[in-house]
Design a protein around this motif. Structure first.
Motif, mmCIF file in Angstrom:
data_model
loop_
_atom_site.group_PDB
_atom_site.id
_atom_site.type_symbol
_atom_site.label_atom_id
_atom_site.label_comp_id
_atom_site.label_asym_id
_atom_site.label_seq_id
_atom_site.Cartn_x
_atom_site.Cartn_y
_atom_site.Cartn_z
ATOM 1 N N THR A 80 37.928 31.539 49.994
ATOM 2 C CA THR A 80 38.002 30.431 49.041
ATOM 3 C C THR A 80 38.705 30.868 47.759
ATOM 4 O O THR A 80 39.229 30.038 47.010
ATOM 5 N N ALA A 81 38.691 32.169 47.498
ATOM 6 C CA ALA A 81 39.398 32.782 46.380
ATOM 7 C C ALA A 81 39.464 34.270 46.710
ATOM 8 O O ALA A 81 38.766 34.745 47.615
ATOM 9 N N SER A 82 40.308 35.015 46.007
ATOM 10 C CA SER A 82 40.432 36.422 46.372
ATOM 11 C C SER A 82 40.758 37.314 45.181
ATOM 12 O O SER A 82 41.286 36.858 44.162
ATOM 13 N N TRP A 83 40.405 38.593 45.355
ATOM 14 C CA TRP A 83 40.704 39.631 44.371
ATOM 15 C C TRP A 83 41.455 40.756 45.091
ATOM 16 O O TRP A 83 40.865 41.767 45.486
ATOM 17 N N PRO A 84 42.762 40.606 45.277
ATOM 18 C CA PRO A 84 43.546 41.646 45.944
ATOM 19 C C PRO A 84 44.000 42.717 44.955
ATOM 20 O O PRO A 84 43.858 42.564 43.734
ATOM 21 N N TRP A 85 44.541 43.793 45.479
ATOM 22 C CA TRP A 85 45.220 44.761 44.640
ATOM 23 C C TRP A 85 46.500 44.108 44.123
ATOM 24 O O TRP A 85 47.055 43.203 44.758
#
Length: 349
Positions: free
Chosen positions: A288-293
Motif C-alpha cells: 500500500t506504500a513502501s520504503w525502498p532504498w
C-alpha cells in the motif's frame, strides 16, 4: 486540467440583481448532467485535509465496485481492454494506491472532471480525470483512455506532494502559507499540502467556496464537495489500527506497507497481526506504500531509508524518504536528522 463549466446558482444572498431562482436545475455544460447543489461550502484556503488525499489505503476493489453499482455508474460494468480487461474499480484502487493516493479522492476527482461516477453512459470516458486536458482546450492523446487517465492523475498528484513534502512549491508555484492567485481570480493562501496540490491540478476555486470563486465553474472546491459527499454515502471503514514497528524507518508503519530492510536489503511487509513477513529480494506487488532504498548518484550506489547525503549536484543535504524520494534535509549536518527522522547514516562531501 479540463474543468467542467456549470450554470451553478447560489442562494439569493450571493446574487446581485435579477437571475434564475434557486429551484432551477444546475446543469453541467460539459456533460449535460444535472448536478445537485452543494449543501456545504468550503474554506478556499483549506479545501481538504492532507490525509483526505493520501489516506484510504485500506479501501478495496470490492468496496469501490459496490459503490459504483450503488451509484448506477457506467463504470460498474466497464473493463479497460488496454489494461488486460481490468475493471474500472480495480484500476481506480490499484493505480491510486501505487502512488499512495486515496481511492476515495480519485472517485471525487473522476466525478468532478467527467461525472462518470453517477453517469450511466460512457461519455467522457477517455478524459475521466481531466489529466492532460489543459484549460486552453484539447486533451493529449497520450493520456486518452480510462486506465491511462487514472494512472496519470495519481502520478500527477503524487508528484505535487513529493515537491511539497520536500518544502518546495509545486510546478505551478503553489505552496502552503504562500498567497497565489487562482484563475477565478481569487487570492488564496493554502493552509496545507492537500489544498496546494488541488489548486495545482485545477487552478480554480469555483462555485463552492465561502470567500470567492466563479459561480459557473466547479473548480477545486467541487472536489471537496464530492469527496465529502462520497465519504458519507458508503461505509468505507477506517482501516486497521494494527501497526508494525520498523527499525529501518524507526517508526510504526501500517498494515500493507513494505520496507526494504537497512540490514540486509530484504523486502518485508507489515501483516494484520502486527508482524513483518519473512522477506524476499523482490518488492511485493501488494504494497500500500513502501520504503525502498534510494539510488544516490553522489555515492554511486543505493542507500537505506533515512540516509542523509550531501549532494555533489547542488551541495545541499537530502534524506532518503518513502517511495525512494530524496527529501530536502538542510539541518542534517547540525542535528543529524531530516524530515523522516534521525539519519540512518550521513555522507558529507
Amino acid at each position: 486540467m479540463k474543468l467542467r463549466y456549470t450554470l451553478f446558482l447560489l442562494p439569493a444572498l450571493y446574487l446581485v440583481g435579477c437571475g434564475p431562482s434557486e429551484d432551477d436545475a444546475v446543469v453541467d455544460a460539459l456533460t449535460g448532467e444535472v448536478l445537485e447543489p452543494a449543501t456545504t461550502e468550503y474554506d478556499m484556503h483549506r479545501l481538504l485535509e492532507d490525509t483526505d488525499i493520501t489516506g484510504g489505503q485500506w479501501i478495496t476493489t470490492a468496496q469501490v465496485q459496490q459503490f459504483l453499482v450503488q451509484k448506477g455508474s457506467y463504470l460498474a460494468t466497464y473493463k479497460d481492454p488496454a489494461w488486460s480487461n481490468k475493471t474500472a474499480a480495480a484500476l481506480i484502487v490499484e493505480q491510486s494506491k501505487a502512488q499512495t493516493i486515496s481511492p476515495l479522492y480519485m472517485l471525487a476527482r473522476i466525478q468532478t472532471e467527467s461525472s462518470l461516477i453517477t453517469s450511466g453512459t460512457s461519455a467522457n470516458l477517455a478524459k475521466a480525470t481531466g489529466c492532460g486536458c489543459p484549460d486552453s482546450g484539447g486533451c493529449s492523446t497520450s493520456y486518452a483512455g480510462f486506465g491511462k487517465q487514472i494512472e496519470c492523475s495519481a502520478k500527477k498528484m503524487r508528484g505535487y506532494l513529493v515537491d511539497l513534502d520536500a518544502g518546495r512549491a509545486t510546478i505551478s508555484g503553489w505552496k502552503p502559507g504562500v498567497t497565489k492567485s487562482t484563475s477565478d481570480p481569487c487570492s488564496v493562501k493554502p493552509a496545507n499540502k492537500a489544498t496546494a496540490a488541488l489548486y495545482t491540478y485545477t487552478p480554480w476555486v469555483g462555485a463552492y467556496a465561502i470567500q470567492c470563486g466563479r459561480t459557473d465553474i466547479g473548480g477545486s472546491s467541487l472536489v471537496a464537495v464530492k469527496y465529502n459527499q462520497f465519504k458519507g454515502e458508503y461505509a468505507w471503514g477506517t482501516g486497521s489500527t494494527v501497526t508494525c514497528y520498523s527499525g529501518t524507518v524507526d517508526a510504526n508503519v501500517a498494515v500493507g506497507v513494505c520496507v526494504q530492510s537497512s540490514s540486509d536489503a530484504i523486502w518485508r511487509q507489515c501483516q494484520a497481526d502486527g508482524t513483518f513477513t519473512a522477506g524476499t529480494t523482490t518488492k511485493p506487488t501488494t504494497c500500500t506504500a513502501s520504503w525502498p532504498w534510494c539510488g544516490s548518484a553522489t555515492l554511486g550506489r543505493s542507500v537505506p531509508a533515512r540516509t542523509c547525503v550531501q549532494s555533489s549536484g547542488d551541495l545541499q543535504w537530502h534524506q532518503c524518504g518513502s517511495e525512494g524520494a530524496w527529501l530536502s534535509a538542510p539541518n542534517a549536518p547540525s542535528t543529524g536528522s531530516g524530515p523522516v527522522g534521525t539519519c540512518y547514516a550521513t555522507y558529507a562531501l
